[in-house]
Design a protein around this motif. Structure first.
Motif, PDB file in Angstrom:
ATOM      1  N   GLU A  65       0.831  -1.204   0.000  1.00 12.84           N
ATOM      2  CA  GLU A  65       0.000   0.000   0.000  1.00 12.84           C
ATOM      3  C   GLU A  65       0.864   1.251   0.000  1.00 12.84           C
ATOM      4  N   ALA A  66       1.930   1.266   0.816  1.00 19.05           N
ATOM      5  CA  ALA A  66       2.824   2.423   0.856  1.00 19.05           C
ATOM      6  C   ALA A  66       3.559   2.600  -0.465  1.00 19.05           C
ATOM      7  N   ALA A  67       3.960   1.482  -1.093  1.00 20.30           N
ATOM      8  CA  ALA A  67       4.647   1.558  -2.386  1.00 20.30           C
ATOM      9  C   ALA A  67       3.738   2.114  -3.476  1.00 20.30           C
ATOM     10  N   ASP A  68       2.431   1.921  -3.326  1.00 22.54           N
ATOM     11  CA  ASP A  68       1.450   2.452  -4.282  1.00 22.54           C
ATOM     12  C   ASP A  68       0.942   3.835  -3.882  1.00 22.54           C
ATOM     13  N   ASN A  69       1.710   4.516  -3.032  1.00 20.53           N
ATOM     14  CA  ASN A  69       1.356   5.881  -2.600  1.00 20.53           C
ATOM     15  C   ASN A  69       0.014   5.904  -1.872  1.00 20.53           C
ATOM     16  N   MET A  70      -0.183   4.896  -1.005  1.00 19.46           N
ATOM     17  CA  MET A  70      -1.380   4.773  -0.171  1.00 19.46           C
ATOM     18  C   MET A  70      -2.655   4.543  -0.985  1.00 19.46           C
ATOM     19  N   VAL A  71      -2.510   4.103  -2.219  1.00 16.85           N
ATOM     20  CA  VAL A  71      -3.654   3.714  -3.051  1.00 16.85           C
ATOM     21  C   VAL A  71      -3.817   2.200  -2.928  1.00 16.85           C
ATOM     22  N   TRP A  72      -5.049   1.761  -2.696  1.00 17.52           N
ATOM     23  CA  TRP A  72      -5.311   0.338  -2.462  1.00 17.52           C
ATOM     24  C   TRP A  72      -5.528  -0.376  -3.786  1.00 17.52           C
ATOM     25  N   ASN A  73      -4.485  -1.049  -4.294  1.00 15.01           N
ATOM     26  CA  ASN A  73      -4.550  -1.772  -5.566  1.00 15.01           C
ATOM     27  C   ASN A  73      -4.655  -3.284  -5.373  1.00 15.01           C
ATOM     28  N   LEU A 160     -18.720   4.637  -7.206  1.00 18.42           N
ATOM     29  CA  LEU A 160     -19.263   4.422  -8.541  1.00 18.42           C
ATOM     30  C   LEU A 160     -18.396   5.080  -9.602  1.00 18.42           C
ATOM     31  N   VAL A 161     -17.671   6.146  -9.229  1.00 16.97           N
ATOM     32  CA  VAL A 161     -16.816   6.818 -10.190  1.00 16.97           C
ATOM     33  C   VAL A 161     -15.410   6.266 -10.085  1.00 16.97           C
ATOM     34  N   THR A 162     -14.648   6.458 -11.148  1.00 12.93           N
ATOM     35  CA  THR A 162     -13.277   5.968 -11.154  1.00 12.93           C
ATOM     36  C   THR A 162     -12.399   6.946 -10.393  1.00 12.93           C
ATOM     37  N   GLU A 163     -11.834   6.508  -9.279  1.00 16.56           N
ATOM     38  CA  GLU A 163     -10.947   7.322  -8.468  1.00 16.56           C
ATOM     39  C   GLU A 163     -10.040   6.397  -7.690  1.00 16.56           C
ATOM     40  N   PRO A 164      -8.915   6.892  -7.181  1.00 19.45           N
ATOM     41  CA  PRO A 164      -8.010   6.032  -6.431  1.00 19.45           C
ATOM     42  C   PRO A 164      -8.694   5.406  -5.220  1.00 19.45           C
TER      43      PRO A 164
END
Length: 308
Positions: A65-73, A160-164
């Motif tokens: 998560e930290a490597a992805d800049n706190m974005v949950w992928n 519903l919308v595309t966002e991080p």
């Protein structure tokens, strides 16, 4: 990548590399000692190592998560385990440190009563009570942040919308209000633990210092244990406790809340000081490992000299 993400990433990696092998070593040592002859301190230490291993096992997920800049992928179901696997050890570790300090005080202050046959039963009941208390606290926090929502929010489901995608963030007013109450309860537990540790270890050091037959090494280990415990509670828990106080007063997360979380990730590293001061087998194992590393370094140095 943001500064907070970089700091988390670096500390996560350092914590995992240092703490995981040593905590596994401490866990095996506790299991061996309990199997041979269980005593209260070993039971408490086993629970403390289990708490750290829960945290360290889930740490690679937090590192991603930290490597992805706190974005949950990652699969979003993991986000729901995030609070349990990350914050449960955060609370339980502090309470077990408080229990260990109380056990050391009873051992030194009441040595005859400490030898009671029922002491292991009391210890097990205390450990069960700590796990139940922490689990209940985390369940209430989970309920507040994932099921008590007024509007769509990235902490409970995908938008519903595309966002991080982010995990454990962007709380609604109702969620945050309930969560701040639970954080205040956690703060009360941490404060009580700190007071208990201070009282117990100050008295332990004073008692040992007055006993003429206690060797100097045992006194130094008692001081090291006290300082190590207070170091954990101060460095790891003081910043996040301050953020809880400010958040409850202002009814919102302070801007520096994420920075206050950073020191808590070092908790397993500082707990190694506790393991070292208490466990004789741990000290021997660390000595053997350190000697092996020095020999490896010497061999590599000689090899480099031969190559040049």
């Amino acid at each position: 990548m943001s500064e907070d993400s970089t700091a988390f990433l670096v500390i996560y990696i350092i914590t995992f590399l240092i703490s995981f092998p040593n905590t596994v070593l401490a866990f095996c040592s506790c299991i061996r000692k309990i199997h041979r002859k269980p005593i209260p301190i070993d039971i408490f230490m086993l629970n403390l190592t289990v708490s750290d291993l829960i945290y360290l096992t889930f740490l690679p997920v937090k590192t991603k998560e930290a490597a992805d800049n706190m974005v949950w992928n990652m699969p979003y179901i993991l986000c729901h385990f995030n609070m349990f696997m990350f914050f449960l050890p955060f609370c339980s570790s502090s309470l077990f440190l408080g229990a260990i300090s109380a056990e050391r005080y009873v051992c030194v202050r009441f040595p005859i009563k400490y030898k009671s046959q029922r002491r292991n039963i009391y210890t097990i009941l205390i450990c069960v009570a700590i796990w139940v208390l922490v689990t209940v606290l985390i369940v209430f926090a989970y309920k507040a942040t994932y099921t008590n929502s007024e509007i769509h929010n990235t902490t409970n489901q995908r938008p519903l919308v595309t966002e991080p995608q982010r995990c454990y963030s962007n709380f609604t007013s109702t969620q945050l209000r309930e969560l701040l109450k639970i954080r205040l309860a956690a703060l009360v537990l941490l404060s009580c633990t700190f007071i208990i540790c201070c009282f117990c270890y100050i008295n332990v050091i004073c008692i040992l210092w007055k006993l003429p037959l206690i060797n100097r090494w045992r006194r130094l280990r008692a001081i090291g244990l006290a300082l190590g415990t207070l170091l954990v509670l101060t460095v790891c828990y003081a910043p996040i406790s301050a953020s809880y106080i400010v958040g409850f007063i202002r009814q919102k997360n302070p801007d520096w809340f994420m920075k206050a979380l950073i020191p808590t990730t070092l908790n397993p590293c500082f707990n190694l000081v506790i393991f070292y001061c208490i466990s004789k087998e741990m000290r021997k194992a660390i000595g053997v490992c350190a000697n092996a590393l020095f020999q490896l370094y010497a061999c590599l140095k000689r090899f480099m000299l031969l190559c040049t």
